[in-house]
Design a protein around this motif. Sequence first.
Motif, mmCIF file in Angstrom:
data_model
loop_
_atom_site.group_PDB
_atom_site.id
_atom_site.type_symbol
_atom_site.label_atom_id
_atom_site.label_comp_id
_atom_site.label_asym_id
_atom_site.label_seq_id
_atom_site.Cartn_x
_atom_site.Cartn_y
_atom_site.Cartn_z
ATOM 1 N N ARG A 144 4.394 -8.858 4.467
ATOM 2 C CA ARG A 144 4.936 -7.543 3.929
ATOM 3 C C ARG A 144 6.159 -7.205 4.755
ATOM 4 O O ARG A 144 5.782 -6.964 5.968
ATOM 5 C CB ARG A 144 4.059 -6.662 3.567
ATOM 6 N N ARG A 161 8.435 -4.219 5.297
ATOM 7 C CA ARG A 161 8.588 -2.958 4.746
ATOM 8 C C ARG A 161 10.297 -2.681 4.435
ATOM 9 O O ARG A 161 11.036 -3.485 4.980
ATOM 10 C CB ARG A 161 8.092 -1.946 5.676
ATOM 11 N N PRO A 162 10.529 -1.630 3.670
ATOM 12 C CA PRO A 162 12.065 -1.404 3.597
ATOM 13 C C PRO A 162 12.744 -0.840 5.150
ATOM 14 O O PRO A 162 11.843 -0.495 5.905
ATOM 15 C CB PRO A 162 12.151 -0.239 2.778
ATOM 16 N N GLN A 192 3.168 -5.002 14.419
ATOM 17 C CA GLN A 192 3.564 -3.896 15.448
ATOM 18 C C GLN A 192 3.537 -2.534 14.808
ATOM 19 O O GLN A 192 3.538 -2.385 13.688
ATOM 20 C CB GLN A 192 4.731 -4.332 16.169
ATOM 21 N N THR A 193 3.350 -1.557 15.923
ATOM 22 C CA THR A 193 3.415 -0.193 15.381
ATOM 23 C C THR A 193 4.728 0.005 14.421
ATOM 24 O O THR A 193 5.868 -0.229 14.897
ATOM 25 C CB THR A 193 3.302 0.785 16.729
ATOM 26 N N GLY A 194 4.506 0.784 13.579
ATOM 27 C CA GLY A 194 5.532 0.980 12.522
ATOM 28 C C GLY A 194 5.824 -0.062 11.500
ATOM 29 O O GLY A 194 6.896 0.211 10.763
ATOM 30 N N ALA A 195 5.174 -1.091 11.499
ATOM 31 C CA ALA A 195 5.575 -2.167 10.548
ATOM 32 C C ALA A 195 4.903 -1.847 9.091
ATOM 33 O O ALA A 195 5.354 -2.837 8.198
ATOM 34 C CB ALA A 195 4.891 -3.363 11.041
ATOM 35 N N GLY A 196 4.279 -0.756 9.145
ATOM 36 C CA GLY A 196 3.485 -0.716 7.594
ATOM 37 C C GLY A 196 2.036 -1.153 7.192
ATOM 38 O O GLY A 196 1.761 -0.812 6.226
ATOM 39 N N LYS A 197 1.231 -0.824 8.586
ATOM 40 C CA LYS A 197 -0.389 -1.357 8.364
ATOM 41 C C LYS A 197 -0.931 -0.143 7.538
ATOM 42 O O LYS A 197 -1.441 -0.407 6.502
ATOM 43 C CB LYS A 197 -0.704 -1.628 9.800
ATOM 44 N N THR A 198 -0.640 1.110 8.205
ATOM 45 C CA THR A 198 -1.360 2.163 7.702
ATOM 46 C C THR A 198 -0.672 2.751 6.376
ATOM 47 O O THR A 198 -1.395 2.824 5.322
ATOM 48 C CB THR A 198 -0.989 3.462 8.579
ATOM 49 N N TYR A 199 0.377 2.305 5.891
ATOM 50 C CA TYR A 199 1.021 2.469 4.707
ATOM 51 C C TYR A 199 0.567 1.857 3.600
ATOM 52 O O TYR A 199 0.020 2.346 2.593
ATOM 53 C CB TYR A 199 2.828 2.433 4.704
HETATM 54 P P1 ADP Z 1 2.014 1.261 11.260
HETATM 55 O O1 ADP Z 1 0.670 1.741 10.732
HETATM 56 O O2 ADP Z 1 2.113 -0.201 11.083
HETATM 57 O O3 ADP Z 1 2.283 1.749 12.802
HETATM 58 P P2 ADP Z 1 3.371 2.844 9.275
HETATM 59 O O4 ADP Z 1 2.418 2.389 8.043
HETATM 60 O O5 ADP Z 1 2.659 4.020 9.747
HETATM 61 O O6 ADP Z 1 3.061 1.668 10.368
HETATM 62 O O7 ADP Z 1 4.657 2.763 8.626
HETATM 63 C C1 ADP Z 1 5.895 3.241 9.484
HETATM 64 C C2 ADP Z 1 6.653 4.087 8.629
HETATM 65 O O8 ADP Z 1 7.186 3.175 7.534
HETATM 66 C C3 ADP Z 1 5.855 5.079 7.808
HETATM 67 O O9 ADP Z 1 7.014 6.197 7.942
HETATM 68 C C4 ADP Z 1 5.809 4.747 6.331
HETATM 69 O O10 ADP Z 1 5.606 5.682 5.574
HETATM 70 C C5 ADP Z 1 6.920 3.592 6.098
HETATM 71 N N1 ADP Z 1 6.753 2.444 5.443
HETATM 72 C C6 ADP Z 1 5.986 1.490 5.700
HETATM 73 N N2 ADP Z 1 5.578 0.451 4.884
HETATM 74 C C7 ADP Z 1 6.404 1.038 3.923
HETATM 75 C C8 ADP Z 1 6.676 0.655 2.498
HETATM 76 N N3 ADP Z 1 6.390 -0.548 2.273
HETATM 77 N N4 ADP Z 1 7.547 1.478 1.760
HETATM 78 C C9 ADP Z 1 7.969 2.673 2.229
HETATM 79 N N5 ADP Z 1 7.653 3.086 3.291
HETATM 80 C C10 ADP Z 1 7.145 2.517 4.133
#
Ligand code: ADP
Length: 363
Positions: free
Chosen positions: A11, A13-14, A88-95
């Motif tokens: 996946r 992310r944007p 990696q951190t910030g890649a969208g795992k938690t989102y």
């Molecule tokens: P991780 O958990 O991998 O460190 P996050 O899930 O916290 O990363 O995502 C980092 C940022 O990017 C957050 O602000 C999140 O809202 C945004 N983001 C991640 N994936 C998406 C997505 N598919 N669509 C919109 N925003 C996203």
Amino acid sequence: MSNSNVTVCVRFRPLSHKERKGNDKVCFNKLDSESFVFKDERDEDVIFSFDKVFYDDSEQSDVYNFLAVPIVADAVNGINGTIITYGQTGAGKTYSMEGPSILHCNELKTGLVQRVLNGLFECLKTSANITTWTVKLSMVEIYLEKVRDLLDLSKDNLQIKESKSQGIFISGATEISIMNGSDALERLSEGIANRAVGETQMNLASSRSHCLYIFSVQHESTPDERVRAGKIILVDLAGSEKVEKTGAEGRVLDEAKTINKSLSALGNVINALTTAKPNHVPYRDSKLTRILQDSLGGSSRAALLCCCSPSWSNSPESLSTIRFGTRTKLIKTLPKPIPTEVYSAKKPSPYSHDQDDLHDGTL
Ligand code: ADP
Ligand code: MG
């Protein structure tokens, strides 16, 4: 859907606001819904293919429908499953797991955790041959190789055990019975807040721990009155970025080393599972892999979501995430999933010497 019981997706992310402002460019070329072109370590264009690739226009429901629905359906039939977000951190795992907020987010942005829960309840309600059922929830994090109970912070070093009736379990972890999806969300948000409490107390960024949501389903089905039990573990992994890049020292370096060790252990388990007859799958090399032992490989179903930043500046880390996904995709030779069963109190257990402490707290 893949022809194995391991589904691997990527996946992207944007681009974030910061990446857009910094004029960062997108680092991949979309080919179709299963493949894209990405520059490899030698700066050459390579086509990477997965079971599915989710681009920046993908919806949370697309991710759920593709990789989680089959796992949910199987869990109701007693087959264990795991859904892992890697990157990696910030890649969208938690989102991907929680959406922007577990409690307050609109239907469109709801993450995998809530969708899996709702899906489980839907399947249980509509399954004609299920008479009684229970869904239980635990939530733990693994930080510096210690398992902490996120539903009860006084339990900060839980042990992993194994028994014939329960399989692998986290001894003493708080287990709450839930009756519907919205019930659970309150408790889940408490768990997430506990993770945040840990962050400020120990100056711990949540990306330095693995967070596990464990849903167990038990039900009795007539006529044989056996209780079938399946569990789904959703794993929001710690950031996979390299230590050198972070310039870490002291405790932060210890964290990074521990994370790298457990992610390597996960990689090693996956590598062992990719061989047709693995002699030894090193599940005991980390707490994470030990907990996943009966939910990853063998008779279970698994899905890996490789989360990537789309930007050039992050492309080396994205490539490493993509490579992890490619290795995982090689797991094609597993036996068909088979249900795990435990016996109800109405019938005597076939395991008359069933010992919950068969293996004690060590890995
Ligand atoms: P991780 O958990 O991998 O460190 P996050 O899930 O916290 O990363 O995502 C980092 C940022 O990017 C957050 O602000 C999140 O809202 C945004 N983001 C991640 N994936 C998406 C997505 N598919 N669509 C919109 N925003 C996203
Ligand atoms: Mg995160």
